[in-house]
Design a protein around this motif. Structure first.
Motif, PDB file in Angstrom:
ATOM      1  N   GLY A  77       0.806  -1.209   0.000  1.00  0.00           N
ATOM      2  CA  GLY A  77       0.000   0.000   0.000  1.00  0.00           C
ATOM      3  C   GLY A  77       0.842   1.261   0.000  1.00  0.00           C
ATOM      4  O   GLY A  77       2.038   1.248   0.288  1.00  0.00           O
ATOM      5  N   ILE A  78       0.183   2.351  -0.344  1.00  0.00           N
ATOM      6  CA  ILE A  78       0.763   3.694  -0.275  1.00  0.00           C
ATOM      7  C   ILE A  78       0.035   4.430   0.835  1.00  0.00           C
ATOM      8  O   ILE A  78      -1.199   4.511   0.841  1.00  0.00           O
ATOM      9  CB  ILE A  78       0.619   4.438  -1.618  1.00  0.00           C
ATOM     10  N   LEU A  79       0.802   4.929   1.796  1.00  0.00           N
ATOM     11  CA  LEU A  79       0.234   5.588   2.971  1.00  0.00           C
ATOM     12  C   LEU A  79       0.444   7.093   2.870  1.00  0.00           C
ATOM     13  O   LEU A  79       1.581   7.566   2.863  1.00  0.00           O
ATOM     14  CB  LEU A  79       0.901   5.054   4.246  1.00  0.00           C
ATOM     15  N   ALA A  80      -0.633   7.843   2.788  1.00  0.00           N
ATOM     16  CA  ALA A  80      -0.537   9.305   2.755  1.00  0.00           C
ATOM     17  C   ALA A  80      -0.167   9.819   4.143  1.00  0.00           C
ATOM     18  O   ALA A  80      -0.827   9.495   5.136  1.00  0.00           O
ATOM     19  CB  ALA A  80      -1.861   9.910   2.302  1.00  0.00           C
ATOM     20  N   THR A  81       0.897  10.615   4.207  1.00  0.00           N
ATOM     21  CA  THR A  81       1.367  11.165   5.481  1.00  0.00           C
ATOM     22  C   THR A  81       1.433  12.691   5.404  1.00  0.00           C
ATOM     23  O   THR A  81       1.389  13.276   4.324  1.00  0.00           O
ATOM     24  CB  THR A  81       2.760  10.623   5.839  1.00  0.00           C
ATOM     25  N   MET A  82       1.546  13.301   6.575  1.00  0.00           N
ATOM     26  CA  MET A  82       1.661  14.757   6.692  1.00  0.00           C
ATOM     27  C   MET A  82       0.511  15.462   5.962  1.00  0.00           C
ATOM     28  O   MET A  82       0.683  16.515   5.350  1.00  0.00           O
ATOM     29  CB  MET A  82       3.020  15.237   6.165  1.00  0.00           C
ATOM     30  N   TYR A  83      -0.661  14.861   6.055  1.00  0.00           N
ATOM     31  CA  TYR A  83      -1.851  15.403   5.381  1.00  0.00           C
ATOM     32  C   TYR A  83      -2.432  16.546   6.205  1.00  0.00           C
ATOM     33  O   TYR A  83      -2.579  16.438   7.422  1.00  0.00           O
ATOM     34  CB  TYR A  83      -2.886  14.295   5.206  1.00  0.00           C
ATOM     35  N   ASP A  84      -2.773  17.627   5.537  1.00  0.00           N
ATOM     36  CA  ASP A  84      -3.399  18.779   6.192  1.00  0.00           C
ATOM     37  C   ASP A  84      -4.689  19.092   5.447  1.00  0.00           C
ATOM     38  O   ASP A  84      -4.665  19.660   4.350  1.00  0.00           O
ATOM     39  CB  ASP A  84      -2.457  19.981   6.162  1.00  0.00           C
ATOM     40  N   SER A  85      -5.805  18.701   6.027  1.00  0.00           N
ATOM     41  CA  SER A  85      -7.094  18.856   5.344  1.00  0.00           C
ATOM     42  C   SER A  85      -7.464  20.318   5.120  1.00  0.00           C
ATOM     43  O   SER A  85      -8.348  20.620   4.313  1.00  0.00           O
ATOM     44  CB  SER A  85      -8.188  18.161   6.153  1.00  0.00           C
ATOM     45  N   ARG A  86      -6.783  21.237   5.814  1.00  0.00           N
ATOM     46  CA  ARG A  86      -7.101  22.657   5.657  1.00  0.00           C
ATOM     47  C   ARG A  86      -6.553  23.236   4.360  1.00  0.00           C
ATOM     48  O   ARG A  86      -6.964  24.312   3.938  1.00  0.00           O
ATOM     49  CB  ARG A  86      -6.538  23.452   6.845  1.00  0.00           C
ATOM     50  N   THR A  87      -5.596  22.540   3.744  1.00  0.00           N
ATOM     51  CA  THR A  87      -4.969  23.086   2.541  1.00  0.00           C
ATOM     52  C   THR A  87      -5.484  22.374   1.297  1.00  0.00           C
ATOM     53  O   THR A  87      -5.604  21.153   1.248  1.00  0.00           O
ATOM     54  CB  THR A  87      -3.434  22.942   2.586  1.00  0.00           C
ATOM     55  N   LEU A  88      -5.789  23.167   0.281  1.00  0.00           N
ATOM     56  CA  LEU A  88      -6.212  22.624  -1.004  1.00  0.00           C
ATOM     57  C   LEU A  88      -5.107  21.769  -1.603  1.00  0.00           C
ATOM     58  O   LEU A  88      -5.370  20.740  -2.250  1.00  0.00           O
ATOM     59  CB  LEU A  88      -6.566  23.780  -1.952  1.00  0.00           C
ATOM     60  N   HIS A  89      -3.850  22.164  -1.365  1.00  0.00           N
ATOM     61  CA  HIS A  89      -2.711  21.438  -1.927  1.00  0.00           C
ATOM     62  C   HIS A  89      -2.700  19.985  -1.456  1.00  0.00           C
ATOM     63  O   HIS A  89      -2.585  19.058  -2.259  1.00  0.00           O
ATOM     64  CB  HIS A  89      -1.408  22.140  -1.521  1.00  0.00           C
ATOM     65  N   SER A  90      -2.833  19.760  -0.149  1.00  0.00           N
ATOM     66  CA  SER A  90      -2.841  18.395   0.383  1.00  0.00           C
ATOM     67  C   SER A  90      -3.979  17.588  -0.208  1.00  0.00           C
ATOM     68  O   SER A  90      -3.805  16.423  -0.602  1.00  0.00           O
ATOM     69  CB  SER A  90      -2.979  18.417   1.915  1.00  0.00           C
TER      70      SER A  90
END
Length: 292
Positions: free
Chosen positions: A216-229
């Motif tokens: 699997g690929i695990l998404a890390t350092m995700y910030d839901s407040r940013t459109l970029h993430s």
């Protein structure tokens, strides 16, 4: 993979994951009736700072909480895994000794951690010289595999924290492993190297280890407040589909605080959202069959 074409962000609906995928409530895994042999998982990404070590520590600790016997291998000369688990790295046998000496016993290098059920084989800066010493060895890509075979029956899962490169040490880790978990920072430039890493895994499968799988690929350092993430995560799901784990690890200052304390976040801040996310990751991997 090519450059990303940015579009509009996806609005997250109640009960849905960050990419509008249904959010599964993975069950707590049942206790094991017996232990071993271990399934070996390499945590790999040639880009540094994407959460490999943090994930190795906290996934290992959480699996141990769920009754699994876990061995973590520090396979990075920086020794961040060893430091993050608060174990000795100097004047003790390390993974470097096991790679270079056929007489060295893995059991002598294994150290207990503060987490019951989680052991570690440490590393230090000596490991940086290993590639030079191994380059002329016969079957040099399979030396780690031969080391781990000696302890595999004692554990349910072995996690290898790889260094941020695609050199001989990483190839050793991939050759020894049944599966690969790719932590991927939710940042545009982090995506660019994934295709190269997948290509390396394919080459190892073709030439050295036909059984290796992408767990699997695990998404890390995700910030839901940013459109970029959100956009980066959307594109990863578009490219890799179900290989992208539902679990997403958010960005938080608690991780470096836990590292300084030499403890996993599941012990340092057990009720924090990041600790809950790693418990979710452990349950998801068990549900997917990546871990017993």
């Amino acid at each position: 993979m090519g450059d990303l074409a940015y579009g509009r962000g996806v609005r997250q609906e109640p009960g849905m994951g960050p990419t509008n995928r249904p959010q599964t409530d993975f069950p707590v895994p049942a206790p094991l009736k017996s232990h071993g042999p271990a399934r070996i998982i390499a945590l790999c990404n040639q880009k540094g700072g994407v959460g490999k070590t943090t994930t190795t520590i906290n996934l290992g600790a959480t699996l141990a909480e769920y009754g699994r016997r876990v061995l973590a291998i520090d396979f990075d000369p920086q020794g961040a895994l060893s430091a993050g688990l608060g174990v000795q790295t100097h004047d003790v046998p390390t993974i470097y000794d096991l790679l270079l000496s056929r007489s060295a016993k893995p059991a002598d290098a294994i150290q207990k951690t503060r987490v019951p059920g989680l052991d570690v084989i440490p590393a230090n800066i000596d490991l940086s010289a290993a590639e030079v010493h191994l380059v002329n060895e016969v079957a040099r890509e399979q030396i780690l595999a031969s080391v781990l075979r000696k302890v595999s029956d004692d554990y349910d899962v072995i996690l290898i924290d790889c260094q941020p490169s695609l050199g001989l040490l990483t190839v050793n880790a991939l050759t020894a492993s049944h599966g690969v978990l790719i932590p991927l920072e939710c940042e545009f430039f982090a995506l660019r190297g994934v295709a190269l890493l997948i290509e390396t895994i394919d080459k190892v499968r073709d030439r050295l280890n036909p059984a290796i799988e992408l767990d699997g690929i695990l998404a890390t350092m995700y910030d839901s407040r940013t459109l970029h993430s959100r956009e980066v995560l959307d594109r990863v799901v578009e490219a890799f589909g179900d290989k992208v784990l539902e679990t997403v690890i958010g960005r938080t200052v608690k991780f470096p605080d836990a590292s300084v304390a030499g403890a996993p976040i599941t012990q340092f801040a057990p009720e924090h959202a990041a600790a809950r996310a790693y418990r979710q990751l452990a349950r998801e991997l068990v549900s997917r069959g990546a871990v017993a």
